[in-house]
Design a protein around this motif. Structure first.
Motif, short mmCIF file in Angstrom:
data_model
loop_
_atom_site.label_atom_id
_atom_site.label_comp_id
_atom_site.label_asym_id
_atom_site.label_seq_id
_atom_site.Cartn_x
_atom_site.Cartn_y
_atom_site.Cartn_z
N ILE A 94 10.48 21.85 75.62
CA ILE A 94 10.31 23.17 75.01
C ILE A 94 10.67 23.05 73.52
O ILE A 94 11.69 22.47 73.18
N GLY A 141 17.13 30.15 71.72
CA GLY A 141 16.89 28.75 72.07
C GLY A 141 17.99 28.19 72.97
O GLY A 141 17.75 27.81 74.12
N ALA A 174 17.94 27.23 77.10
CA ALA A 174 18.32 25.89 77.57
C ALA A 174 19.40 26.00 78.64
O ALA A 174 19.34 25.34 79.68
N GLN A 229 20.11 20.92 74.87
CA GLN A 229 19.49 21.54 73.70
C GLN A 229 19.73 20.67 72.48
O GLN A 229 20.82 20.12 72.32
N LEU A 243 15.22 20.98 75.38
CA LEU A 243 14.75 22.08 74.53
C LEU A 243 15.22 21.81 73.11
O LEU A 243 16.38 21.47 72.90
#
Lengths: 292, 339
Positions: free
Chosen positions: A120, A135, A139, A146, A181
């Motif tokens: 992602i 974000g 995650a 992340q 991510l």
């Protein structure tokens, strides 16, 4: 490392906060999006570019733009398709209205579970809130690692992606296997422009709602013949989300008060650009030890 | 239990300024609430770190010290903070709005399902009555921040979820040793009970940590340019004035976004907060997002062609005129008068 990747780009259509009018806020303190010009959130364009870089590196990969918002947010899905994305999903439902970052992250994570990507890519933050929370929260909801503040995907090493991050105090290079991510910084390369052939190919792409409200027989026939012109649209039910975790009810943060900005008035000494004014000012500043 | 917690950032054994600023603020909040202030220090070779943290008011310092915990990585730090918070149940948890804090805090807030407000410019304690249910909440944390491009100031609360979490940028709060130091009791965290192998999936291959080359925070004079400067080239005159006056060049977000200068020079909510003796705002309209980062300046001079620019409302001197005409005259008359 897999040969091809399923890549999801998280993006948001945001009010252009540089052009805000008086009717921008509703009485309940939420944003009146209808009253504002809407743009592709700038750092989400940097994110799209990184996704397209990955697609260049792993030919045959698929880039899907996922966005949550009202019907008109489909505009940024088309924009992404013009620039190189393969398709998009609009997550749209009245039940999402009033969601804070946590409720938004929950909704997005439900849609992501359905898309089942390998990676992602999201923008670091959106200019309407500047929170940079969605974000990392997505995650966490997925239980994925992340990588924030990404500036460059340097390459691969075995099963790991090598990624350069831009921190306040410097640069850090990390290695991480998929799934992961990443959130992309404005300092990363700008997004490639629209491609004329892609604009021709995708300009009639529409969500089902758009097709219903404004469409010609010609459009309808086209979309039947060319399935890639149908932009997927999902509701709360489509992603099997829990109503209690959405919207205002699912948001731990509440807006208590909104103040429009009015500065406390203070008398400023008015001066002009005349030599005597500037000369006098510099003398005053030196005499008061503000300078020198 | 139910105390105020501050997550302390540590780089090469040194506590970050932003963390000491948060302890200073946290101490005030804890005094208002009649509770303790607790610090969380995660890293390596942290012996003695409690002394400095206690000086800034920490009563209890939770320490997790292991080689694999430094430098900062999201997953292990998040696992420890979440585990600790589940046991200690803080009512308030503060993080720096830094590369570290803005990465860590949202991860923690998601795992604990508690609300988080980013980049607060003010934190206060107050009450709230819910208009719908009529329920009254006492002693909530008011998390105050400009929002929406600086066009509004929002007060955010988390009535039903704990901890109430907020991030604050460096320089927004004052850093001051507590009048009475905290108790400084060290509690070792047994990190092994919170950590899994999967928390170490991200490997740091290389780190290039630089001393910040541009540091406008401590400059006595700041000459700041806004979008009204028009171009990167026009900024040159600001560097000249800053040099003559012994200051630094700052900028508004609009000027930075337009590529006129570096982000490190950005003053305001999403940049640096400064309190110089003299702030000269050149071609800056004065959006709240910008003024939030400079309204603590001792003196403000604005130069703007628009006599009604909002910046003039907080300025001590408002020069209505063209920056390109006024600034060279300032240089000339400063040199002439300071001889």
């Amino acid at each position: 490392m897999k040969k091809t990747l399923k890549i999801v780009v998280l993006a948001k259509q945001v009010p252009d906060t540089r052009n805000v009018g008086k009717d921008a806020m509703k009485a309940d303190g939420t944003v009146n999006r209808a009253a504002l010009p809407a743009i592709f959130n700038p750092e989400d364009l940097n994110a799209l570019e990184q996704a397209l870089v990955l697609k260049d590196r792993f030919p045959g990969s698929e880039v899907t733009l996922l966005t949550m918002g009202p019907g008109r947010a489909a505009e940024i899905i088309r924009e992404a398709m013009f620039r190189g994305a393969d398709g998009g999903v609009l997550l749209s439902d009245r039940k999402f209205a009033g969601s804070d970052t946590l409720a938004t992250s929950y909704a997005l994570s439900r849609a992501i579970l359905k898309l089942n990507p390998d990676i992602i890519v999201a923008g670091r933050q959106a200019i309407d809130g500047d929170t940079a929370q969605v974000g990392p929260q997505v995650a966490e909801k997925l239980g994925w690692p992340q990588i924030t503040y990404v500036e460059e995907i340097v390459g691969t090493e075995g099963d790991e992606l090598i990624i350069k991050r831009r921190l306040e105090q410097g640069v850090e290079t990390v290695a991480c296997p998929l799934p992961l991510l990443m959130t992309v910084n404005a300092s990363a390369p700008e997004c490639r422009p629209r491609h004329a052939k892609r604009v021709m190919k995708y300009k009639y792409a529409k969500t089902a709602s758009e097709a219903q409200s404004a469409s010609t027989d010609y459009d309808d026939t086209l979309r039947k013949e060319r399935p890639y012109l149908n932009i997927t649209e999902w509701s709360v039910a489509d992603v099997d989300a829990d109503d209690a975790q959405l919207g205002l009810a699912g948001s731990p943060t509440k807006v208590k008060k909104i103040e429009n900005v009015v500065f406390a008035a203070k008398e400023a000494k008015r001066l002009t650009a005349a030599d005597s004014d500037i000369d006098g000012l510099m003398k005053e500043l030196i005499a008061s030890h503000t300078l020198g | 239990m139910n105390n105020v917690f501050v997550y302390c950032e540590i780089e090469s054994g040194k506590v970050a300024d932003v963390s000491l600023e948060l302890l200073t603020k946290g101490r005030v909040l804890a005094n208002t609430l009649g509770c303790d202030l607790e610090a969380v220090a995660i890293g390596h070779q942290l012996d003695g770190i409690e002394k400095e943290l206690a000086l800034y008011g920490a009563d209890t310092i939770h320490v997790a010290d292991a080689p694999e915990l430094a430098p900062f990585r999201t997953l292990p730090h998040a696992a420890i903070v979440c585990g600790l918070f589940k046991e200690e149940k803080p009512q308030i948890a503060l993080f720096g709005a830094s590369s570290v804090g803005r990465d860590l805090a949202p991860r923690v807030s998601s795992a604990l399902h508690s609300g988080l407000t980013a980049d607060c410019t003010s934190l206060e304690i107050g009450d709230h009555t819910d208009a719908k249910s009529g329920t009254t909440y006492t002693n909530l944390l008011y998390q105050i921040r400009p929002a929406f491009g600086g066009n509004i100031i929002a007060t955010i609360i988390n009535p039903d979820h704990r901890p109430q979490m907020a991030t604050v940028r460096e320089g927004v709060m004052k850093k001051e040793p507590a009048q009475t130091p905290g108790k400084g009791i060290v509690k070792k965290i047994d990190a092994s009970k919170y950590l899994n192998d999967t928390d170490f999936v991200v490997r740091i291959i290389d780190r290039q940590i630089e001393d910040r080359k541009i540091n406008i925070k401590n400059a006595p004079v700041i000459v700041a340019g806004g979008y009204g400067m028009g171009s990167k080239e026009n900024f040159a005159i600001l560097y000249e004035l800053a040099e003559v006056l012994g200051g630094e060049v700052g900028a508004s977000r609009a000027a930075v976004d337009a590529g006129m200068t570096d982000h490190a020079r950005q003053v305001g909510q999403t940049g640096v907060t400064v309190r110089p003796k003299l702030y000269i705002a050149c071609g800056i309209s004065g959006q709240i997002q910008h003024t939030a980062g400079m309204d603590g300046s001792s003196m403000v001079i604005s130069i703007n062609t628009d006599p009604n620019a909002p910046i003039n409302k907080i300025a001590d001197y408002a020069i209505v005129g063209d920056v390109m005409e006024v600034v060279p005259k300032m240089i000339k008359y400063y040199k002439q008068n300071s001889k």
